[in-house]
Design a protein around this motif. Structure first.
Motif, PDB file in Angstrom:
ATOM      1  N   ARG A 125     -14.190  60.365 140.317  1.00 54.88           N
ATOM      2  CA  ARG A 125     -15.620  60.227 140.640  1.00 54.88           C
ATOM      3  C   ARG A 125     -15.969  58.824 141.136  1.00 54.88           C
ATOM      4  O   ARG A 125     -16.856  58.667 141.973  1.00 54.88           O
ATOM      5  N   LYS A 126     -15.310  57.808 140.644  1.00 55.38           N
ATOM      6  CA  LYS A 126     -15.546  56.436 141.102  1.00 55.38           C
ATOM      7  C   LYS A 126     -14.411  55.941 141.991  1.00 55.38           C
ATOM      8  O   LYS A 126     -14.221  54.735 142.153  1.00 55.38           O
ATOM      9  N   VAL A 182     -20.229  58.646 149.427  1.00 54.25           N
ATOM     10  CA  VAL A 182     -21.581  58.291 148.974  1.00 54.25           C
ATOM     11  C   VAL A 182     -22.129  57.142 149.812  1.00 54.25           C
ATOM     12  O   VAL A 182     -23.309  57.145 150.210  1.00 54.25           O
ATOM     13  N   GLY A 183     -21.291  56.149 150.115  1.00 50.64           N
ATOM     14  CA  GLY A 183     -21.740  54.998 150.896  1.00 50.64           C
ATOM     15  C   GLY A 183     -22.133  55.361 152.313  1.00 50.64           C
ATOM     16  O   GLY A 183     -23.055  54.770 152.888  1.00 50.64           O
ATOM     17  N   VAL A 192     -11.992  55.752 145.626  1.00 46.49           N
ATOM     18  CA  VAL A 192     -12.273  55.275 146.976  1.00 46.49           C
ATOM     19  C   VAL A 192     -12.910  56.371 147.828  1.00 46.49           C
ATOM     20  O   VAL A 192     -13.861  56.114 148.588  1.00 46.49           O
ATOM     21  N   GLU A 240     -24.200  62.499 145.720  1.00 45.97           N
ATOM     22  CA  GLU A 240     -23.568  62.153 144.453  1.00 45.97           C
ATOM     23  C   GLU A 240     -22.074  62.435 144.563  1.00 45.97           C
ATOM     24  O   GLU A 240     -21.639  63.220 145.425  1.00 45.97           O
ATOM     25  N   PRO A 241     -21.252  61.791 143.715  1.00 46.51           N
ATOM     26  CA  PRO A 241     -19.797  61.969 143.810  1.00 46.51           C
ATOM     27  C   PRO A 241     -19.385  63.423 143.631  1.00 46.51           C
ATOM     28  O   PRO A 241     -19.985  64.174 142.849  1.00 46.51           O
ATOM     29  N   ASN A 248     -14.752  59.074 146.991  1.00 46.78           N
ATOM     30  CA  ASN A 248     -16.147  59.333 146.643  1.00 46.78           C
ATOM     31  C   ASN A 248     -17.044  58.151 146.994  1.00 46.78           C
ATOM     32  O   ASN A 248     -18.198  58.345 147.410  1.00 46.78           O
ATOM     33  N   GLN A 249     -16.545  56.936 146.834  1.00 47.01           N
ATOM     34  CA  GLN A 249     -17.345  55.763 147.199  1.00 47.01           C
ATOM     35  C   GLN A 249     -17.632  55.750 148.695  1.00 47.01           C
ATOM     36  O   GLN A 249     -18.751  55.429 149.130  1.00 47.01           O
ATOM     37  N   MET A 250     -16.644  56.128 149.514  1.00 43.61           N
ATOM     38  CA  MET A 250     -16.857  56.179 150.955  1.00 43.61           C
ATOM     39  C   MET A 250     -17.832  57.287 151.334  1.00 43.61           C
ATOM     40  O   MET A 250     -18.704  57.093 152.194  1.00 43.61           O
TER      41      MET A 250
END
Length: 250
Positions: free
Chosen positions: A143-144, A152-153, A146, A159-160, A148-150
Motif C-alpha cells: 500500500r505504501k 496516487v501521485g 512505489v 487511494e492505494p 501505489n505512490q506513483m
C-alpha cells in the motif's frame, strides 16, 4: 523415340529410388545419433515420472488403490486448490503470450547490437533468485510501495490499491518471472521468418492485420506454442511467488 523415352524414364525412376534410399539412410543415421540423448531423457525424465505415477496408485498398506484420485475430487479444498492453480497458470500464460509476442517481435526489428542488448536485459532477471524478485515485488506493490505512490501521485487513483496478498499481485509477480521463458522461444522462431514475405503481402494490397494473420502468425506459432507450454507447465509447479504474494491464502 519410344526407346529413348523409355530409357530416360527408367533413368529417372532409378535416380528417384536412389534419392529415396539416401533419405532413408540419412534418417536412420540421425535416429541412431539421437539414441543417446533419448536414453538420457528417458532416464532423467520418463523413469521418475513413471515411478511417481505408480506411487499414486499405491495405498498405505502397499496395495493397489484409486483412493488418492477419488480424494482429489471428493475433497472440496483439494479440488479448489487444483482449480485455482490451473486458472492462475492459464492467466499467466495468456498474459505472457501477449506481452512476450509484442516484445519478441519488436526485438526482431531492431539492429543487431540493440537486439543483443535487449535479449541481455530480458535474461537479466535470471541472474537474481526468484525469491529475491518476489520479495522485491512485495515491497513495490504494498500500500505504501512505489507503485501505489506513483498511482496516487499522478492522480490515477484516489487511494492505494490492494496489489498484494491477492490474485492481482500473484499474477504480476508470476508474469514477471515467466516472461523470459516466453520471449526466447518466440524470438528464436521469429528470427527464421523471412521479412520479405510480409512486405510482399503488403505490396500486393493485403491489409496489415490480414497479412499478419495469414502470413506472419502461422509461421510464429511453433515458438508461441513452445513458450506457452513451457510457461504453463512451470506456472503449475510454482510455489514461492504465489505463497508470498498471495499471503498464504489459497
Amino acid at each position: 523415340m519410344t526407346s529413348v523415352a523409355g530409357i530416360q524414364g527408367a533413368v529417372r525412376q532409378t535416380r528417384d529410388r536412389e534419392v529415396v534410399r539416401a533419405e532413408r539412410r540419412e534418417q536412420f543415421t540421425l535416429a541412431l545419433l539421437s539414441l543417446p540423448a533419448l536414453a538420457v531423457m528417458a532416464a532423467l525424465l520418463l523413469v521418475p515420472m513413471a515411478w511417481l505415477l505408480g506411487l499414486s496408485f499405491i495405498g498405505d498398506d502397499g496395495s493397489f488403490t484409486l483412493s488418492n484420485y477419488t480424494r482429489l475430487f471428493a475433497d472440496g479444498s483439494l479440488f479448489k486448490s487444483m482449480s485455482l492453480t490451473v486458472q492462475l497458470a492459464l492467466a499467466v500464460t495468456v498474459v505472457c503470450a501477449v506481452l512476450g509476442y509484442v516484445l519478441a517481435y519488436a526485438i526482431t526489428l531492431m539492429p543487431g547490437g540493440l537486439q543483443t542488448l535487449c535479449l541481455a536485459l530480458v535474461a537479466l532477471p535470471f541472474w537474481t533468485s526468484a525469491l529475491v524478485r518476489t520479495y522485491a515485488w512485495l515491497v513495490l506493490l504494498q500500500r505504501k510501495g512505489v507503485v501505489n505512490q506513483m498511482l496516487v501521485g499522478s492522480g490515477a487513483v484516489s487511494e492505494p490499491l490492494h496489489l498484494v496478498h491477492n490474485l492481482s499481485g500473484t499474477l504480476i509477480g508470476m508474469v514477471h518471472i515467466m516472461l523470459p521463458f516466453m520471449v526466447f522461444p518466440l524470438y528464436a522462431g521469429m528470427r527464421r521468418i523471412d521479412g520479405d514475405l510480409m512486405r510482399a503481402a503488403l505490396g500486393l494490397g493485403a491489409p496489415v492485420f490480414y497479412a499478419f494473420r495469414r502470413v506472419y502468425l502461422p509461421q510464429s506459432l511453433p515458438g508461441l506454442v513452445a513458450g506457452g507450454v513451457l510457461g504453463f507447465v512451470l506456472s503449475l509447479g510454482f510455489y514461492i511467488t504465489p505463497a508470498i504474494l498471495r499471503g498464504g491464502k489459497g
